[in-house]
Enzyme design. Sequence first.
Site, PDB file in Angstrom:
ATOM      1  N   ASN A 546     -32.965  13.629   6.277  1.00 17.91           N
ATOM      2  CA  ASN A 546     -33.253  13.039   4.959  1.00 17.91           C
ATOM      3  C   ASN A 546     -34.755  12.984   4.716  1.00 17.91           C
ATOM      4  O   ASN A 546     -35.293  11.990   4.238  1.00 17.91           O
ATOM      5  CB  ASN A 546     -32.614  11.650   4.841  1.00 17.91           C
ATOM      6  CG  ASN A 546     -31.181  11.643   5.351  1.00 17.91           C
ATOM      7  OD1 ASN A 546     -30.816  10.850   6.203  1.00 17.91           O
ATOM      8  ND2 ASN A 546     -30.370  12.565   4.869  1.00 17.91           N
ATOM      9  N   HIS A 547     -35.402  14.081   5.066  1.00 12.30           N
ATOM     10  CA  HIS A 547     -36.852  14.217   4.902  1.00 12.30           C
ATOM     11  C   HIS A 547     -37.180  15.293   3.867  1.00 12.30           C
ATOM     12  O   HIS A 547     -38.127  16.053   4.035  1.00 12.30           O
ATOM     13  CB  HIS A 547     -37.498  14.604   6.238  1.00 12.30           C
ATOM     14  CG  HIS A 547     -37.349  13.580   7.314  1.00 12.30           C
ATOM     15  ND1 HIS A 547     -37.662  13.831   8.630  1.00 12.30           N
ATOM     16  CD2 HIS A 547     -36.933  12.303   7.279  1.00 12.30           C
ATOM     17  CE1 HIS A 547     -37.436  12.757   9.370  1.00 12.30           C
ATOM     18  NE2 HIS A 547     -36.981  11.805   8.560  1.00 12.30           N
ATOM     19  N   GLU A 548     -36.407  15.375   2.815  1.00 17.04           N
ATOM     20  CA  GLU A 548     -36.657  16.409   1.814  1.00 17.04           C
ATOM     21  C   GLU A 548     -38.062  16.257   1.241  1.00 17.04           C
ATOM     22  O   GLU A 548     -38.480  15.154   0.903  1.00 17.04           O
ATOM     23  CB  GLU A 548     -35.656  16.332   0.660  1.00 17.04           C
ATOM     24  CG  GLU A 548     -34.229  16.107   1.057  1.00 17.04           C
ATOM     25  CD  GLU A 548     -33.867  14.654   1.150  1.00 17.04           C
ATOM     26  OE1 GLU A 548     -33.728  13.992   0.115  1.00 17.04           O
ATOM     27  OE2 GLU A 548     -33.734  14.177   2.281  1.00 17.04           O
TER      28      GLU A 548
END
Length: 612
Positions: A546-548
């Site tokens: 979840n590091h977009e």
Amino acid sequence: MCSTAINIMARHVGILLLVVPLLISFGESQSFLDLMKSYGPSLEVLNRIDPSNKRYDFIVVGAGSAGSVLANRLSENKKWNVLLLEAGGTETLFNQIPIFVGYFQLSNFNWGYKVEPQKNACLGMVNRQCSWPRGKALGGTSSLNYMIHTRGNKLDYDIWAALGNEGWSYNDALYYYKKSERFDVPGIKNSTYHGDKGYLCVEHVPYHTELATAFLEAGTQLGYKIVDYNGQDQIGFSYIQATMDKGSRCSASKAYLRLNRPNLNIVVGATVTKVLIDENKRAIGVEYSWNNQTKKVFSSKEVVLSAGTIDSAKLLMLSGIGPKDHLEELGIKVIQDSKVGYNMYEHIGFLGLTFMVNQSVALLQSRLARPSVFVQYFFNRSGLMSLPGGAEALAFIRTKYAPDSRPDIELLFASGSLHSDGGYPLKKALRITDELYDTVFKPIENEDAWSIWPILQNPRSVGRLTLKSKDPFEPPKMDPNFFTHPADLEIILEGIKHAINISKTAAFQKYGTRLHDIKIPGCDKFEFASDDYWRCAVKHLPSMMNHEIGTVKMGPKSDPDAVVDPQLRVYGVQGLRVADASIMPTMPSGHVNAGIYMIGEKAADMIKRSWM
């Protein structure tokens, strides 16, 4: 919160409701009373907006890790009126308790995004779609993440500067990292790398299992150092540094919005649907939906989008700023032809490495239900409940593929695995299919195990975000194109081999550690633990960190792919900036949340200099 998540959480909370009144009645749990104190803005600030609809000086969209910083820092100037708009609501007491992190990814605190069906990844997820949790609350994703605080590597930021982003070198970024921090990790007191006067609490988790200690011991047995990965050296092993305040979550809301300033208004439940841009191509305000009503509010100086990599890009395109052909196809009037939605990257890894042990030392749901665990947390804010979903330690390493001095793999250690919660909430939050879970993990439920997630640090596969329609309430189309570049899979494969070597050290063998060897469905034809088996397994069970980043790329005017300049001003539109992970031109090493705080702090100073 969705009813299913509430029902499952009640398994733990039922005991909580018995224990807490007992603690309060005896007046002995100061720790619990501290936890109950305000963890967000005062009620006087919330949903207060000028009824005359006069212009604010600044409108900030999104109360996440950057937006909360901006609201705080801009409102330090008493002459400026600042409005912060957030689509979600306020945090709850349970957001503050680290062990409950997984449940909030199944709640209305999460936007519930998922990627498009993948050809080369997410094969063991429902409909081949991995989830991308994004926070929908004051605090944004910092209200439901695993609180891991890593800044990245020095070279990450020097590369940003070398790309033409003046003012974004490591030394420039370090100033704002230090400014944001209230750092309190025993044994690490170095003002060269850390600050202790900021708003954001950064600490070690107050409790560690034996297995986490063994992970660090294993590192030293393999020749690595125990390091402060946010200090001089990133390569090595460490307990995680977490955004915690004495064992409870320190979200962006808790850190930056616990204030009551008459010149700061915060409106929750306000979904911004469009940036208002006049005929001179200047942002003059926003349109938003609140209580099923469409409203407009205006700014005299700037609108700042801090809605995140997904929603800032979405909002720009809905407002006419984006790829001309894509917007025209949807019937959106084009104001600025721009590469919004491109350059999308994510740290991807592997969820499937589970190591069984022969002693009762791991994190299991059944152990969380013991009254002593609740007593320990609410008296001392320690124990199993202080563990952020089981994540305890990490290592940054370089594989044989590393092209420079930066680590190309992170090994994230957890004192449990996908089975440790009895099949909920991780299975559902990660969208793992019944077939995969029931085959691989259900047979070992209630057994002790630990895991390592090897995580790719410099992904080559690049994705794109586009709109599905003009409807502002429809999620965008997010296609990360995982593993379209073959190097990504090979680097994770090397990470798996390093993780297995860790399991073979004396530190872990004293617990009888062995690799869980039930094959993942779809990979049956390969010999277990062969390279081809692992390649198949990674494609079936990838980890989303979840590091977009990157959909609103920062770059100089000479960069045809840049959407904002190094001052974070949107090219072609005056009075509009973007400040969040979407502006990152390349992926930093580690976890990105710390970097978003840094961006917020730096953006606030740049804005102040523009208007003073």
